[in-house]
Design an enzyme around this catalytic site. Structure first.
Site, PDB file in Angstrom:
ATOM      1  N   SER A  14       5.783  20.397  -9.058  1.00  0.00           N
ATOM      2  CA  SER A  14       6.892  19.565  -9.512  1.00  0.00           C
ATOM      3  C   SER A  14       7.171  18.457  -8.523  1.00  0.00           C
ATOM      4  O   SER A  14       6.928  18.591  -7.315  1.00  0.00           O
ATOM      5  CB  SER A  14       8.138  20.416  -9.744  1.00  0.00           C
ATOM      6  OG  SER A  14       8.696  20.807  -8.517  1.00  0.00           O
ATOM      7  N   ASP A  55      11.648  18.557 -19.531  1.00  0.00           N
ATOM      8  CA  ASP A  55      12.722  19.513 -19.294  1.00  0.00           C
ATOM      9  C   ASP A  55      14.046  19.035 -19.863  1.00  0.00           C
ATOM     10  O   ASP A  55      14.705  19.747 -20.620  1.00  0.00           O
ATOM     11  CB  ASP A  55      12.910  19.766 -17.794  1.00  0.00           C
ATOM     12  CG  ASP A  55      11.702  20.443 -17.170  1.00  0.00           C
ATOM     13  OD1 ASP A  55      10.680  20.625 -17.855  1.00  0.00           O
ATOM     14  OD2 ASP A  55      11.796  20.780 -15.980  1.00  0.00           O
ATOM     15  N   ASP A  88      19.094  22.252  -6.006  1.00  0.00           N
ATOM     16  CA  ASP A  88      19.771  21.175  -6.716  1.00  0.00           C
ATOM     17  C   ASP A  88      20.929  21.654  -7.568  1.00  0.00           C
ATOM     18  O   ASP A  88      21.910  20.941  -7.752  1.00  0.00           O
ATOM     19  CB  ASP A  88      18.765  20.387  -7.552  1.00  0.00           C
ATOM     20  CG  ASP A  88      17.937  19.443  -6.696  1.00  0.00           C
ATOM     21  OD1 ASP A  88      18.419  19.055  -5.613  1.00  0.00           O
ATOM     22  OD2 ASP A  88      16.817  19.098  -7.090  1.00  0.00           O
ATOM     23  N   ARG A 104      21.517  13.615  -5.050  1.00  0.00           N
ATOM     24  CA  ARG A 104      22.306  14.291  -6.084  1.00  0.00           C
ATOM     25  C   ARG A 104      23.765  13.871  -6.123  1.00  0.00           C
ATOM     26  O   ARG A 104      24.334  13.746  -7.204  1.00  0.00           O
ATOM     27  CB  ARG A 104      22.204  15.813  -5.907  1.00  0.00           C
ATOM     28  CG  ARG A 104      20.787  16.377  -5.961  1.00  0.00           C
ATOM     29  CD  ARG A 104      19.973  15.829  -7.092  1.00  0.00           C
ATOM     30  NE  ARG A 104      18.630  16.382  -7.145  1.00  0.00           N
ATOM     31  CZ  ARG A 104      17.585  15.727  -7.640  1.00  0.00           C
ATOM     32  NH1 ARG A 104      17.702  14.487  -8.107  1.00  0.00           N
ATOM     33  NH2 ARG A 104      16.403  16.306  -7.667  1.00  0.00           N
TER      34      ARG A 104
END
Lengths: 413, 413, 413, 413
Positions: free
Chosen positions: A189, A24, A135, A106
């Site tokens: 994922s 990605d 996210d 994050r």
């Protein structure tokens, strides 16, 4: 003018991309260059995800990123010290269960990304999160709070590569190096760091179908765990774990060590449906071996060292605090205010907790502290000298006064 | 005039005693008669504690209680339907862990005790709780809320029999029938009902010493549980469990059935230090096999059927609700107000949850519902038609606006 | 053995009495000496109650207290700086209205009383509060938190002088100096300090009868206030008032100055029925002229400088914070934790507020700040460049997603 | 393809427009027809805004709307009964001050708009709110919750008429009837209904500049109010006002009558800076004469009839409840859950409150109730028989136990 072209129409000079080296973000790298013709800086944070960071580096080089534009940094200690441990002081769980291993990772990545952008004179930040998940909020709200002058790019919401097939086609067309085993990629994922690994999407999207055992990477199936329980002792100072079985360790070390032990005993698996920030429900499967032990231990050490009202206050504000972190608002006045409250309660949270791990379960079996508020002399139902039971009479009568008055009103009517 | 004589100086005509048949309440019975010269009515509620109620009856008869003054009633269905299940709708746990199996059992006993008092024309109520614990609050606050005109007697706070030895001496002196095995009584105190069994005091008073395995009565040691996991499916309607593995059951039946299965798998043991109402810390060990499964299942069925904001609101008020019950305030305007809130969210909490029990652990492995709010079409990270990812851009920018304004203020100063 | 004699049977060597010089504490002084034969130390805090402290001193001397055992201290600055202002940072009001002028005054008095006790080697503390009110909690919970080793005496709960007549008789019998005007004492009780004056009891006990105008001492009747409004400007720094009409002042000075102005305009009267800590309802009439202005001004300066989420969080925890203070728990972990939260939000609460006082009313007419988050460019309904209204579309659609999903579920069933 | 054309590209067949008859919605009407070529249905709710509804009707006719497509309905009783009064049961204020007169008016309008859409077979709903304010959320979240199948149109976020000048030009170009006095329109925006009138924008955008007196339409300047106070008595039943000065009235009648009286006395003006849903701060000036009286009266009747814990619980959840309404979430599970809580506390909120209005101020001077929990016998500081002051000793010692234990821990370390 389409959204995409409107997006592209404002020039970008230099962008710092949160880069994992996976398909990605590798495609992102090319797409950013194609779309904006801008300089690319990659930033990869080592938060304990266990990937081969040299390989990530090499991949960036092969993708044409200048070597002095490739930033790969080991942030594990700061991650655990400044984010994970403060969160655990709150006993934070989202929706009763989830230890927020993704949400807590994050902010540090976004913060360091911003610092690098300032260092290299970049004018934009880019992340590779989709437009449906949590996210994107976590990255972009950190950008908003810390660097409103920098532009935040979220290509997943902008481009047309909205399926795995189109991504792969784009990658091939643009000679993006794809791992040989791309086609072996699991049909869901994943995200990992020292606190947890998450699994979602793909074959997990049916919430009635049990999660297949083969997805798990950090813990054995409880059925395969040792038949002998393992006891361990965690030592806390000011609310943070500082030693395991008497051996002093740094925050990242203690969490890593707990991960090892707990994973061997099948501890820390979780399978839930959670509410995403955007209002949709999502099925998530998590492995948080060390964190699961840490939460149980922290509650236990608080149970003997924390004042009842401070403890109840913490419990009442916890769901709010957890939601704030989940929603991407680590860098916000409300998280900081709640953290001030939480931290102000932790000075006496010192002592030891003994836990037993067995076949997926963690059980507290003992707790002791030089700062214990537990006093056998008070707790006992045997004879004692310290407590005048008559006091309870008054306490109960006062507590019941309003109820008696209301009952008398009712009787009168 | 001492407290005791002051206490005794107001005459009592007829008292309804919450009577278990154990040594304590047997002595109470004699003491009440000696101290007040009053008529004694005994009331024993069968809440699933598993005692021999015929023996309790016979003991009361032998103690001289008139047969029509002995009330023994099976309240199990009402207990689970009207108390346990409403509490579980809230996912209530006290201090993060405790399922409140004792606290929830007192209101129904007190209520029925009062009804009997009115029926037999008694002017007083008596319980056998000590002056240091929580139960005195639970009985007497129920008395205050429901029957302020009746006098509540709490002999444990009044008399001099404040040790086991003095109790036994009193019993012998007054020819109270003592079980042959009184001396074999375990060195800790127990309380049981269909929801749980509790153990505290005595050898459990050192919170660092692990609870000995031999105290447990309702669950096997996880190490001795079957090596094969057991899956089960619980069906919910309006937030309450109504069927197990497809078989419809009454509330008390479903809880009893869950107790059996979960107990066999070692599920539901808990060892904590909790804060009593009176401000002292106390070590409690609990077995709540069925309730532990029920809590996990209820959270799971809510996870797909309950709106996010309703769920978060419930999580935020839960600690307060739990404390209210723990503190003995079931019959209070605040509990009723919170119950109205909770119940108003449960209409759509319908569906099925699959759980796996293994070696002490309960794990949710699936959930489905005709009222599910989970929609794969929204949750998927694959291509979809129902969700415009552009919406997220706006949502994030609006959510971040205040943070950008604050960051700009900071930069300016 | 009666309560009283039991009370007296434990010897007291030296006691520090919170001494006002009024009839009640003058009698207390004698009673303590009679009952315990102990040394008496008097402590009188000047919190701005406006009494003649030299007269209090002389009265203590006449009552036989040694001069070096008479402590009279001006605590006004510390009172406003360390107690009143922190409380106002929270916009604290009890039960929607009451500014807690009495509750906030007890902790500082108790604290200083304890310090003096340690200085003079006293073994007991004594206050003159009755056994029905809130102040006994405030004094004794401060004693418990700060000096558990000192004994707290509360003679009003112990002695037999439970009416005004018996008090006066005791005073006469023991030659307690009674003010000539004792019989002119108003038929209600009062308490005063720089923050407020309270009136309760006596003729105020009928909550339907309007409070007579003649009780008020610090504010004119609004009908008698000037016909011309008065504008003033308060300056705040980090949440505290630091200047009035541009003139820098200390905390106690600014509050005193506000009292003067607001009192002249009839501002700050309040007539309520409140819930006492002990569960009974009580009618209280209050005058808080300066505090009423301060609360309005603080809310106004926060309105332009405080983040929305921090503001809403403060509003949500405020009732709890207020109750903690009201209940006498200033020195408690939960008050300290909430204060940490509150204080962490106040750094940017800087700027000026303009207010208008007129006939009993205070109105905010303007607010400005170098730290303002208000931005006309955003707020305007005119054309603007800074805000993309399309963002609202996304924000609303995301906010509504869960509602649409629920509505679709409803339609389907 | 621009946003606008994308917007228009999905056909609309028939739209129900929330129509005020003012310039904005008149232009909207034309724009909708031009852009979509669709049928237009107008809906105008009479919520007591005091406009000439016949004129609105005529304007719609002149704009070419079919007579059977013009809906004008008097919703005043339902508005006050089903929205305003339930909100006042909660004592709801947003950010400490604002009575939410605008927020509470949108749900009923949206609901009726939807019902009409279903009745006439429309496929779209349209409102005239801008893309920067709160009302777009309130309309569209109601649409989402109640009619997800209908399309919501928000032309203000879509078209190019983003200034007053362009609007006027469009109106002229399309022969929209403009009131002769359009140019006399005040330089700020207004909104009105039976609960309040709001003023914002334009000359009010400088939060330091005092609101000019001439903007107010429903209350006299306090300086111009009568020199004689006016007393009134409000009667409550189950939390709602049912009579004024002994005369029974419907909800809308009582509010209208209060508006008249309070407006004459200058009561109910408010000037604040508030936080909009979208994170920007906005200056708002409000007149809520009757509502201001109602809030004071409702708090007062609760003060004698509501249990302390129910009252405190209500105070704690109120800010959340207010935010929910402010944010446009009246039709949401969380508002309904909180309403269930609130309503469950109001059965005994019966009785009378006496209030005095004078020069802008409302003061409670008395309250009484057949359901009063106030008992002079308990509250008095005189001698009493109902309360044993010894009970307070026990209550305080129990309340202080945890504090003493913590203090002893501190001393030990």
């Amino acid at each position: 003018m389409s959204s995409k072209s409107r997006f592209a129409s404002r020039p970008v000079k230099k962008v710092v991309l949160a880069y994992s080296g996976g398909l990605d973000t590798s495609v992102l790298l090319v797409w950013l260059r194609e779309t904006y013709g801008c300089e690319i800086v990659t930033f990869t944070a080592d938060l304990g995800q266990g990937e081969d960071l040299q390989a990530v580096h090499d991949k960036a080089v092969r993708a044409g990123v200048a070597k002095d534009h490739i930033f790969i940094e080991d942030l594990r200690e700061s991650f655990v010290t400044d984010y994970v441990f403060p969160m655990f002081r709150a006993n934070a769980v989202y929706e009763g269960c989830y230890l927020m291993g993704t949400a807590i990772a994050r902010p540090i990545t976004a913060l360091r990304q911003i610092e690098i952008a300032r260092q290299v004179g970049a004018d934009a930040l880019c992340h590779g999160c989709t437009g449906k998940g949590n996210d994107q909020y976590r990255f972009e709200l950190a950008y908003a709070a810390l660097a409103p002058e920098l532009r935040g790019l979220a290509p997943w919401r902008e481009w047309d590569l909205n399926s795995r097939e189109s991504l792969l086609a784009y990658a091939q067309a643009h000679q993006v190096a794809i791992d040989a085993n791309q086609d072996d990629k699991p049909p869901y994922s994943m995200d990992a760091n020292v606190l947890h690994t998450s699994y979602e999407g793909g074959i997990l999207e049916d919430p009635w179908a049990a999660a297949p055992d083969e997805i798990f990477t950090r813990s054995v199936n409880p059925a395969d765990a040792p038949n002998t329980p393992q006891d361990l002792v965690l030592t806390f100072a000011a609310g943070d774990a500082v030693a395991l079985d008497g051996k002093n360790m740094s925050p990242a070390q203690v969490l890593a060590a707990l991960n090892d032990i707990a994973g061997r005993h099948g501890v820390g698996r979780l399978d839930i449906v959670e509410n995403r920030r955007s209002g949709m429900k999502s099925r998530g499967v998590y492995e948080t071996p060390g964190g699961t032990v840490l939460l149980a231990a922290h509650r236990a050490i608080e149970s003997i060292t924390l004042d009842i009202q401070a403890a109840h206050l913490k419990d009442e504000i916890m769901p709010r605090y957890a939601q704030i972190i989940y929603d991407g608002l680590w860098f916000s006045p409300e998280r900081e205010a709640l953290q001030a409250l939480i931290d102000s309660t932790q000075q006496q949270v010192n002592g030891e907790v003994r836990l037993r791990l067995y076949k997926g379960q963690v059980t507290v079996t003992g707790r002791r502290s030089p700062d214990s508020l537990y006093q056998e002399a008070y707790a006992t139902f045997g004879a004692d000298d310290v407590f005048d039971q008559q006091d309870s009479s008054g306490s109960i009568r006062i507590a019941g006064l309003r109820l008696r008055l209301a009952a008398e009103r009712k009787a009168k009517r």
